[in-house]
Design an enzyme around this catalytic site. Sequence first.
Site, mmCIF file in Angstrom:
data_model
loop_
_atom_site.group_PDB
_atom_site.id
_atom_site.type_symbol
_atom_site.label_atom_id
_atom_site.label_comp_id
_atom_site.label_asym_id
_atom_site.label_seq_id
_atom_site.Cartn_x
_atom_site.Cartn_y
_atom_site.Cartn_z
ATOM 1 N N THR A 12 0.844 -1.206 0.000
ATOM 2 C CA THR A 12 0.000 0.000 0.000
ATOM 3 C C THR A 12 0.877 1.253 0.000
ATOM 4 O O THR A 12 0.650 2.180 -0.790
ATOM 5 C CB THR A 12 -0.956 -0.007 1.214
ATOM 6 O OG1 THR A 12 -1.755 -1.187 1.140
ATOM 7 C CG2 THR A 12 -1.846 1.221 1.234
ATOM 8 N N ALA B 136 5.896 -8.575 1.741
ATOM 9 C CA ALA B 136 6.403 -9.834 2.322
ATOM 10 C C ALA B 136 5.299 -10.772 2.806
ATOM 11 O O ALA B 136 5.441 -11.995 2.703
ATOM 12 C CB ALA B 136 7.341 -9.510 3.485
ATOM 13 N N CYS C 160 -9.186 -6.453 1.816
ATOM 14 C CA CYS C 160 -9.404 -5.038 2.098
ATOM 15 C C CYS C 160 -10.858 -4.640 2.005
ATOM 16 O O CYS C 160 -11.256 -3.625 2.543
ATOM 17 C CB CYS C 160 -8.594 -4.180 1.141
ATOM 18 S SG CYS C 160 -6.882 -4.632 1.176
HETATM 19 N N1 PLP Z 1 -2.024 -4.976 -4.061
HETATM 20 C C1 PLP Z 1 -2.543 -6.204 -4.107
HETATM 21 C C2 PLP Z 1 -2.798 -6.839 -5.429
HETATM 22 C C3 PLP Z 1 -2.853 -6.889 -2.931
HETATM 23 O O1 PLP Z 1 -3.386 -8.110 -2.989
HETATM 24 C C4 PLP Z 1 -2.606 -6.254 -1.681
HETATM 25 C C5 PLP Z 1 -2.975 -6.919 -0.421
HETATM 26 O O2 PLP Z 1 -4.067 -7.390 -0.242
HETATM 27 C C6 PLP Z 1 -2.047 -4.966 -1.679
HETATM 28 C C7 PLP Z 1 -1.775 -4.369 -2.892
HETATM 29 C C8 PLP Z 1 -1.736 -4.258 -0.395
HETATM 30 O O3 PLP Z 1 -0.602 -4.856 0.194
HETATM 31 P P1 PLP Z 1 -0.143 -4.550 1.685
HETATM 32 O O4 PLP Z 1 -0.976 -5.413 2.559
HETATM 33 O O5 PLP Z 1 1.306 -4.946 1.709
HETATM 34 O O6 PLP Z 1 -0.312 -3.101 1.937
#
Ligand code: PLP
Length: 370
Positions: free
Chosen positions: A71, A199, A321
Amino acid sequence: MIYLDYNATTPVDEQVLQTMLPYFSEKFGNAASSTHLLGAQAKDAVEIARHHVANTIHCEAQEIIFTSGSTEAINHAIKGVFQLYQHKGKHIVTVKTEHKAVIDTCKYLEKKCATITYLNVDKDGLIDLDELDKAISHETILVCVMYANNETGVVQDIKKIAQITHQKNSIFFCDATQAIGKMPINVQADGIDLMCLSAHKMYGPKGIGALFVRRKNPRVALEPLLHGGGHERGWRSGTLNVPAIVGLGKACDIIGENKFIEKLRDELEDALLAHYQDKININGKHAIRLANTSNITFPFKAVDLIRQTKSLLSIATGSACTSAENTPSHVLTAMGLSREQAEKSIRFSLGKYTTETEIQTVLTLIKQAF
Ligand code: PLP
């Protein structure tokens, strides 16, 4: 408990955990304070991890910036390009099925006078390359297309997308959060300029990720998101989370084959198709997909199966999310599913600890729901 939600997150691999542990206690130094042994030890560990990440995606170590996850890396890439290149143009092209971290960052920039094109996808979740070509104008500074979708596993033709983007002198950002560890990624061969990874999607710890920023052919520049002590060569200030970085490095170093995961995923799909061919639909089935992911529309509500099997099975309707929100998946609706069909869809995401017996149990549980 059978866990089939590996696209939401993965457990930390035992080898990763053991590599991280000393950096919480006896090797607790600050990597930015390396005039003494403890600091130098931490700095060395960070640089080894940086090399592991770089080797995994075929770039140089200096092209890796550690972040708190995808993110942050996505926010940094998109906002950072916009801030620095907006004198050239304020147009960004992305896709309706991107992760919310991309979509919401683009929506934020719309309030800052950016113009965003959200490309459509076909029923298999793929973008039309001609539509992409037409969407990119001399005002376009950035194209953002994810490598593989988190809900369906659908893999875009990244190499061609990068080619089209470069022909129009634009920068290409790719969210590879779901692809890393599940398929080989080569930023050189693919022509990716900016890319994020995380990670916790690959048996590493949560709260750590990286942003790849191309240094040559072309050199890409970004405005920093965080200002402070000038860490990460000024790109991303803030004391480095050494144990987590070490964990990310180890997770990259031990990425293995996943042929058996694909076999189990196919077994699940084949068994369901054999019984319920006319009653189910595998979303994205004609596209290349991640080996571990299956998104299936059933003739019953997803929440009903999830509720019935809650004590035995961890599955999800879609993105981690948005599972707290009461909205149908924006990915599935962009692929042409109705709200009702989207509400009847379940994502099964398998991982390296998934077993044959578990898949058989899942099949029994699903059969009971019909
Ligand atoms: N992009 C994708 C395709 C994801 O699946 C996710 C996590 O669900 C994210 C971004 C966000 O990742 P993070 O949890 O490391 O912020």
